[in-house]
Design an enzyme around this catalytic site. Structure first.
Site, PDB file in Angstrom:
ATOM      1  N   HIS A 201       0.831  -1.209   0.000  1.00 28.09           N
ATOM      2  CA  HIS A 201       0.000   0.000   0.000  1.00 28.09           C
ATOM      3  C   HIS A 201       0.860   1.250   0.000  1.00 28.09           C
ATOM      4  O   HIS A 201       1.918   1.300   0.636  1.00 28.09           O
ATOM      5  CB  HIS A 201      -0.962   0.014   1.189  1.00 28.09           C
ATOM      6  CG  HIS A 201      -0.313  -0.028   2.541  1.00 28.09           C
ATOM      7  ND1 HIS A 201       0.026   1.114   3.243  1.00 28.09           N
ATOM      8  CD2 HIS A 201       0.045  -1.060   3.339  1.00 28.09           C
ATOM      9  CE1 HIS A 201       0.560   0.779   4.409  1.00 28.09           C
ATOM     10  NE2 HIS A 201       0.590  -0.538   4.487  1.00 28.09           N
TER      11      HIS A 201
ATOM     12  N   ASP B 196      -0.604   4.286   0.830  1.00 31.77           N
ATOM     13  CA  ASP B 196      -1.133   5.234   1.809  1.00 31.77           C
ATOM     14  C   ASP B 196      -0.434   5.067   3.153  1.00 31.77           C
ATOM     15  O   ASP B 196       0.081   3.995   3.486  1.00 31.77           O
ATOM     16  CB  ASP B 196      -2.644   5.099   1.964  1.00 31.77           C
ATOM     17  CG  ASP B 196      -3.084   3.724   2.447  1.00 31.77           C
ATOM     18  OD1 ASP B 196      -2.469   2.721   2.033  1.00 31.77           O
ATOM     19  OD2 ASP B 196      -4.047   3.650   3.240  1.00 31.77           O
TER      20      ASP B 196
ATOM     21  N   ASP C 169       6.395   1.415   7.001  1.00 31.21           N
ATOM     22  CA  ASP C 169       5.039   0.913   6.734  1.00 31.21           C
ATOM     23  C   ASP C 169       4.360   1.765   5.669  1.00 31.21           C
ATOM     24  O   ASP C 169       3.629   2.674   6.003  1.00 31.21           O
ATOM     25  CB  ASP C 169       4.239   0.924   8.038  1.00 31.21           C
ATOM     26  CG  ASP C 169       2.874   0.288   7.912  1.00 31.21           C
ATOM     27  OD1 ASP C 169       2.643  -0.420   6.916  1.00 31.21           O
ATOM     28  OD2 ASP C 169       2.038   0.497   8.806  1.00 31.21           O
TER      29      ASP C 169
ATOM     30  N   GLU D 166      -5.200   0.897   2.614  1.00 33.92           N
ATOM     31  CA  GLU D 166      -4.922  -0.143   3.604  1.00 33.92           C
ATOM     32  C   GLU D 166      -4.997   0.421   5.016  1.00 33.92           C
ATOM     33  O   GLU D 166      -5.443  -0.251   5.939  1.00 33.92           O
ATOM     34  CB  GLU D 166      -3.541  -0.751   3.363  1.00 33.92           C
ATOM     35  CG  GLU D 166      -3.321  -2.087   4.061  1.00 33.92           C
ATOM     36  CD  GLU D 166      -2.833  -1.969   5.507  1.00 33.92           C
ATOM     37  OE1 GLU D 166      -2.877  -2.973   6.236  1.00 33.92           O
ATOM     38  OE2 GLU D 166      -2.388  -0.871   5.911  1.00 33.92           O
ATOM     39  N   GLU D 167      -4.570   1.664   5.180  1.00 37.68           N
ATOM     40  CA  GLU D 167      -4.585   2.288   6.500  1.00 37.68           C
ATOM     41  C   GLU D 167      -5.949   2.879   6.835  1.00 37.68           C
ATOM     42  O   GLU D 167      -6.180   3.301   7.960  1.00 37.68           O
ATOM     43  CB  GLU D 167      -3.516   3.391   6.583  1.00 37.68           C
ATOM     44  CG  GLU D 167      -2.081   2.923   6.351  1.00 37.68           C
ATOM     45  CD  GLU D 167      -1.541   2.059   7.475  1.00 37.68           C
ATOM     46  OE1 GLU D 167      -2.319   1.685   8.381  1.00 37.68           O
ATOM     47  OE2 GLU D 167      -0.339   1.747   7.441  1.00 37.68           O
TER      48      GLU D 167
ATOM     49  N   GLU E  62       4.285  -6.000   4.515  1.00 35.83           N
ATOM     50  CA  GLU E  62       4.089  -5.410   5.841  1.00 35.83           C
ATOM     51  C   GLU E  62       5.337  -5.608   6.704  1.00 35.83           C
ATOM     52  O   GLU E  62       6.039  -6.618   6.579  1.00 35.83           O
ATOM     53  CB  GLU E  62       2.877  -6.040   6.530  1.00 35.83           C
ATOM     54  CG  GLU E  62       1.539  -5.680   5.920  1.00 35.83           C
ATOM     55  CD  GLU E  62       1.159  -4.220   6.123  1.00 35.83           C
ATOM     56  OE1 GLU E  62       1.800  -3.526   6.943  1.00 35.83           O
ATOM     57  OE2 GLU E  62       0.216  -3.765   5.453  1.00 35.83           O
TER      58      GLU E  62
ATOM     59  N   HIS F 161       3.797   3.803  12.589  1.00 39.33           N
ATOM     60  CA  HIS F 161       2.691   4.643  13.078  1.00 39.33           C
ATOM     61  C   HIS F 161       3.148   5.589  14.192  1.00 39.33           C
ATOM     62  O   HIS F 161       2.308   6.250  14.807  1.00 39.33           O
ATOM     63  CB  HIS F 161       1.502   3.806  13.563  1.00 39.33           C
ATOM     64  CG  HIS F 161       0.803   3.058  12.477  1.00 39.33           C
ATOM     65  ND1 HIS F 161      -0.535   2.736  12.539  1.00 39.33           N
ATOM     66  CD2 HIS F 161       1.227   2.563  11.291  1.00 39.33           C
ATOM     67  CE1 HIS F 161      -0.887   2.071  11.451  1.00 39.33           C
ATOM     68  NE2 HIS F 161       0.176   1.954  10.680  1.00 39.33           N
TER      69      HIS F 161
END
Length: 376
Positions: free
Chosen positions: A67, A69, A100, A134-135, A163, A349
């Site tokens: 992903h 995003d 990520d 995805e997020e 991931e 994150h």
């Protein structure tokens, strides 16, 4: 090519693709994939851009999934380096998405460029499934692409999701499955009243507490060789008007199961309802199945990955199914064998997210070796 991995990761990080935005990341990747023989298909659903890129039509069909995003940065003043700078300092690549998972995307792409240049007539097919959802709510991303592929009979045999699976050092953990996720939304009805006159009211908090205690202490299963025991966690409890002298009229509880292959989501729902009914509650209960558990046992994909990690790093990797859900669950439901392998996840994150440049270079080598092991 070594520096190319870092340069591409930097270029991707510098695009502010906060979910569901892609900010041109996929086009950057598509241009390079097209240059080495991939057919590119852009699939836009509502607010989400997705890419399906494929080279070849034969089996085995190996897919890289990821992903573009990223999650929001929070206050940028809290970051040591600007979160979309892609700055390299002291061997670390800094920025939102470094771990990520824009670093993984760069490693996948460069590994593929290398592989197809060396092996233009490789076995099987290689594809990329890239989303910008995805997020976020994961409604218009991978799941919609999979629906499109299934509708036209296009099947993925093996998939590697980039991931960030590694824990302490690159390659120490590969996710060869994930637990299922089931969320419950419970509303228990009582009778609102004055706290000084409890005989005229029914306090839903008091009524529900014994049931919640029983739910939290229930052993749902014992797990198995690949999965830990199913867990039940209460995530939110809301009741009351805000006033200190009012017995609330209802209580809202949100809870989540992370469940193994030893139990189905239907069985969990039935057991929860049975417990609530035993406590004579007046309740409403709704559910969301966020994902089913999946498992990829030893076979060509797992064995090729374990071998590649050993070859590049010298490590014997651990196969685990712990952690949260990923888009791998949507791909696995088609029957594809799915694993997750990416950089260390210590900063994902977080403020000051970063990834080791040495790790990204090694990850690219691992990805390339996996292709070598499977498609030559």
């Amino acid at each position: 090519m070594t520096n190319d991995v870092i340069a591409l990761a930097q270029a991707l990080i510098q695009r502010e693709s906060v979910t569901p935005e892609d900010a041109g990341c996929q086009q950057m990747m598509n241009d390079r994939l097209q240059a080495v023989g991939f057919n590119i298909e852009s699939l836009f659903f509502t607010d989400t851009l997705n890419t399906w890129a494929r080279k070849g039509t034969q089996s085995p069909h190996f897919c890289f999934a990821g992903h573009t995003d990223v999650v929001p940065t929070g206050p940028e003043k809290n970051w040591q380096y600007p979160p979309f700078s892609g700055l390299v300092e002291n061997g670390l690549l800094h920025g939102r998405g470094a771990a990520d998972m824009k670093g993984s995307l760069a490693a996948m792409l460069v590994a593929t460029e290398r592989f197809v240049t060396k092996h233009p007539d490789h076995k099987g097919s290689i594809s990329f499934l890239i989303t910008s959802d995805e997020e976020g709510p994961f409604i218009n991303g991978t799941t919609r692409v999979i629906d499109t592929l299934e509708a036209r009979g296009e099947k993925i045999d093996m998939c590697l999701v980039g991931e960030p699976s590694s824990r302490d050092v690159l390659g120490d953990v590969v996710k060869n499955g994930r637990r299922g996720s089931l969320t419950g939304f419970l509303t228990v009805k009582g009778i609102q009243g004055h706290v000084a006159y409890p005989q005229l009211a029914q306090n839903p908090i008091h009524l529900t507490t014994p049931a919640l205690t029983e739910l939290s202490q229930t052993v749902w299963d014992h797990g198995n060789e690949y999965f830990p025991a199913t867990s039940f966690q209460i995530s939110n409890i809301n009741g009351g008007t805000g006033a200190g002298n009012v017995i609330p009229g209802e209580l809202e509880v949100q809870f989540n199961f992370r469940f193994s292959t030893e139990v189905t989501h239907t069985q969990l729902q039935q057991r929860v309802n049975a417990i609530l009914q035993q406590h004579n509650l007046n309740y409403e209960l709704s559910w969301i199945v966020n994902g089913q558990p999946f498992l990829t046992e030893h076979g060509p994909l797992v064995d090729a990955t374990v071998k590649a990690i050993k070859s590049v790093t010298g490590l014997t990797t651990n196969l685990e199914t712990t952690g949260g859900t990923s888009d791998g669950r949507f791909i696995a439901q088609t029957g594809a064998k799915v694993i997750e392998l990416g950089p260390r996840n210590a900063t994902i994150h977080k403020v000051d997210e970063c990834v080791s440049t040495d790790d990204l270079i090694a990850l690219c080598d691992i990805y390339e070796q996996i292709l070598e092991n499977l498609l030559t």
